[in-house]
Motif scaffolding. Structure first.
Motif, PDB file in Angstrom:
ATOM      1  N   ARG A  35      -1.146  -5.880   2.502  1.00 20.95           N
ATOM      2  CA  ARG A  35      -1.474  -6.912   1.514  1.00 20.95           C
ATOM      3  C   ARG A  35      -2.732  -7.669   1.908  1.00 20.95           C
ATOM      4  O   ARG A  35      -3.592  -7.951   1.063  1.00 20.95           O
ATOM      5  CB  ARG A  35      -0.288  -7.860   1.336  1.00 20.95           C
ATOM      6  CG  ARG A  35       0.811  -7.308   0.426  1.00 20.95           C
ATOM      7  CD  ARG A  35       1.885  -8.351   0.160  1.00 20.95           C
ATOM      8  NE  ARG A  35       2.750  -8.517   1.320  1.00 20.95           N
ATOM      9  CZ  ARG A  35       3.900  -7.886   1.491  1.00 20.95           C
ATOM     10  NH1 ARG A  35       4.334  -7.033   0.587  1.00 20.95           N
ATOM     11  NH2 ARG A  35       4.640  -8.100   2.569  1.00 20.95           N
ATOM     12  N   ARG A  36      -2.839  -8.019   3.194  1.00 22.59           N
ATOM     13  CA  ARG A  36      -4.037  -8.736   3.644  1.00 22.59           C
ATOM     14  C   ARG A  36      -5.276  -7.865   3.513  1.00 22.59           C
ATOM     15  O   ARG A  36      -6.334  -8.331   3.072  1.00 22.59           O
ATOM     16  CB  ARG A  36      -3.854  -9.200   5.090  1.00 22.59           C
ATOM     17  CG  ARG A  36      -2.969 -10.418   5.257  1.00 22.59           C
ATOM     18  CD  ARG A  36      -3.068 -10.986   6.661  1.00 22.59           C
ATOM     19  NE  ARG A  36      -2.488 -10.064   7.647  1.00 22.59           N
ATOM     20  CZ  ARG A  36      -1.222 -10.105   8.035  1.00 22.59           C
ATOM     21  NH1 ARG A  36      -0.405 -11.005   7.523  1.00 22.59           N
ATOM     22  NH2 ARG A  36      -0.765  -9.245   8.936  1.00 22.59           N
ATOM     23  N   GLU A  37      -5.164  -6.614   3.888  1.00 22.23           N
ATOM     24  CA  GLU A  37      -6.304  -5.701   3.817  1.00 22.23           C
ATOM     25  C   GLU A  37      -6.820  -5.554   2.383  1.00 22.23           C
ATOM     26  O   GLU A  37      -8.033  -5.535   2.148  1.00 22.23           O
ATOM     27  CB  GLU A  37      -5.896  -4.340   4.365  1.00 22.23           C
ATOM     28  CG  GLU A  37      -6.947  -3.269   4.243  1.00 22.23           C
ATOM     29  CD  GLU A  37      -6.421  -1.898   4.619  1.00 22.23           C
ATOM     30  OE1 GLU A  37      -6.873  -0.910   4.011  1.00 22.23           O
ATOM     31  OE2 GLU A  37      -5.544  -1.807   5.517  1.00 22.23           O
ATOM     32  N   GLY A  62      -6.301  -7.669  -0.126  1.00 23.90           N
ATOM     33  CA  GLY A  62      -6.574  -8.930  -0.807  1.00 23.90           C
ATOM     34  C   GLY A  62      -5.577  -9.255  -1.900  1.00 23.90           C
ATOM     35  O   GLY A  62      -5.931  -9.886  -2.911  1.00 23.90           O
TER      36      GLY A  62
END
Length: 471
Positions: free
Chosen positions: A20-22, A24
């Motif tokens: 999810r962080r990768e 965005g």
């Protein structure tokens, strides 16, 4: 259903948060959005028509709380009347508000095996605005009459207060229908579902019926990658949603304003390639039959049938959201539906549905479409395209990571597979079991062929799986 179980470990954890962080994926809602949602959850709706006497029910996957639709089906003569209540999101979310701006930023709900990232704060999306069976809710209430051939004969939509009687699951409803114990408002589902499916085939609709490849959690703390074909009730329920989307498109085209979900007509130049693949997979393609007829005959719980449906997805490329005002689009149709179609049935989870619903409510009662809707139409296609792309990337990354995890201890093993893409230097195969789709580093693979492949790489960190053909 095909499944292969995997367990988390310190050596090779599945990092869905990292994904999810990768990518965005949106994070928590800003405080001002949460505060506004909490305030709006107390709204009342004295101007909505009272339709709480309708015996509506919801049908969703087990555990769902963001309930967009409630349905009741009544047999009328040799046809049916469908009452379909859709969550009235525009009654909760004011244009230009913090809630509205955040929804435009997100565009949709994003799903992963461990949790969902919702379009709206939970106090609305899983509470006050959701059609839960705990009291009246505001809705856009569609009433659609359908004759025995599956043809729509009358359409009405208006704002109403509705009350769902109970929250049902697909599995539970299927069991009730099979046993003859379904609630009266659902007993006609098999008949109308069959009529609508037959009408779709007559229109030339290309309904892929793709089996769902998904990652699911299990009670013992493990993860499973599954390939699952739809239950009949899921197919019939989808036809009710498509019926409503076609009704919405009809209202929009008649009024000369709207936003359609369009897919260009299938390129017939691809048919010979698919015919050859069908032969390789042992799937009959009778003379005079179209691809939609062939797809309708498949059992996609069978790996070879699922592989053919995967191949046929190339017929439905170029999907877009197409707004118009005045003249209709040059090609207003949706090849998958076999008719013009608009998204209006999932406003809790998809931004564009709120605007499509508002257009239909206005034009069906001879009112001008609100300015906040017409002002937003030009930007919606780009916003939705960006959200759709992000959602697909999340789905693929999650599945790729899990597939690699499934195969970490099986590098060097040989698997039966079907070829679903082919190229000069490599292709793509889908394993019979576990249901993994990945690159095969072998040139000129025969499309649709059944082959045996060896796993040469399974790397969780890079989410890569590779195979090579051995026979």
């Amino acid at each position: 259903m095909v499944a292969h179980r995997i367990r988390s470990s310190a050596a090779a954890p599945l990092g869905f948060d990292d994904i999810r962080r990768e990518l965005g994926i949106p994070g928590p809602f800003p405080p001002e959005v949460l505060a506004q949602a909490q305030q709006e959850a107390g709204r009342t709706f004295p101007d909505h028509v009272d339709a709480t006497d309708l015996e509506l029910v919801t049908i969703d996957p087990a555990g769902s709380k963001d309930l967009d639709q409630a349905v009741a089906i009544e047999t009328r003569g040799d046809g049916w009347r469908v009452s379909y209540a859709i969550a009235d999101v525009a009654s909760w979310v004011d244009s230009g508000s913090a809630l509205d701006l955040e929804a435009h930023r997100r565009t949709q709900t994003y799903y992963a095996p461990d949790r969902r990232v919702p379009l709206h704060p939970e106090v609305l999306g899983e509470g006050a605005a959701s059609l839960l069976p705990d009291g009246p809710r505001p809705a856009a209430l569609w009433t659609i009459d359908v004759d025995a051939s599956g043809t729509t004969t009358a359409i009405d939509v208006h704002r109403a207060m509705v009350r769902s009687r109970t929250q049902l699951t697909y599995q539970g409803v299927q069991e009730q229908l099979d046993a003859g114990t379904a609630p009266p408002v659902l007993q006609a589902f098999p008949a109308i579902g069959a009529a609508l499916l037959q009408a779709a085939r007559a229109r030339g609709a290309i309904e892929l019926g793709l089996p769902e490849q998904s990652v699911v959690a299990t009670p013992d703390g493990s993860w499973t990658v599954e390939l699952r074909a739809d239950l009949p009730i899921e197919q019939w329920n989808a036809q009710i949603s498509l019926l409503t989307g076609r009704a919405a498109a009809s209202l929009m085209l008649d009024a000369g304003i709207g936003v359609l979900r369009t897919v260009p007509k299938a390129d017939e130049a691809a048919f010979p390639r698919l015919r050859a693949a069908a032969r390789n997979l042992g799937i009959a393609w009778p003379d005079g039959a179209g691809p939609g007829d062939v797809l309708a005959s498949l059992d996609t719980s069978q790996p070879r049938h699922a592989a053919f449906a995967d191949l046929a997805a190339e017929l439905l490329r170029g999907a877009a959201y197409t707004p118009f005002s005045g003249a209709p689009p040059a090609d207003p149709g949706h090849a998958g539906v076999g008719a013009p179609y608009a998204h209006v049935t999932a406003p809790l989870r998809r931004l564009v549905d709120r605007f499509g619903t508002e257009i239909c409510l206005a034009v069906s009662h001879g009112r001008p479409v609100p300015g906040w809707v017409t002002d937003a139409l030009p930007q919606l296609p780009e916003q939705m395209a960006a959200g759709d792309s992000l959602s697909k990337k999340l789905d693929r990354a999650v599945i790729d990571a899990t597939e690699a995890f499934v195969l970490t201890d099986r590098v060097g093993k040989v698997f039966a597979a079907s070829v679903v893409e082919t190229g000069a230097s490599y292709g793509t195969v889908v394993l019979d079991e576990p249901p993994v789709r990945a690159r095969c580093d072998t040139s000129n693979l025969p499309l649709g062929a059944s082959v045996h492949v060896r796993c040469t790489l399974a790397d969780v960190a890079t989410r890569q799986v590779r195979f090579e053909r051995v026979s």
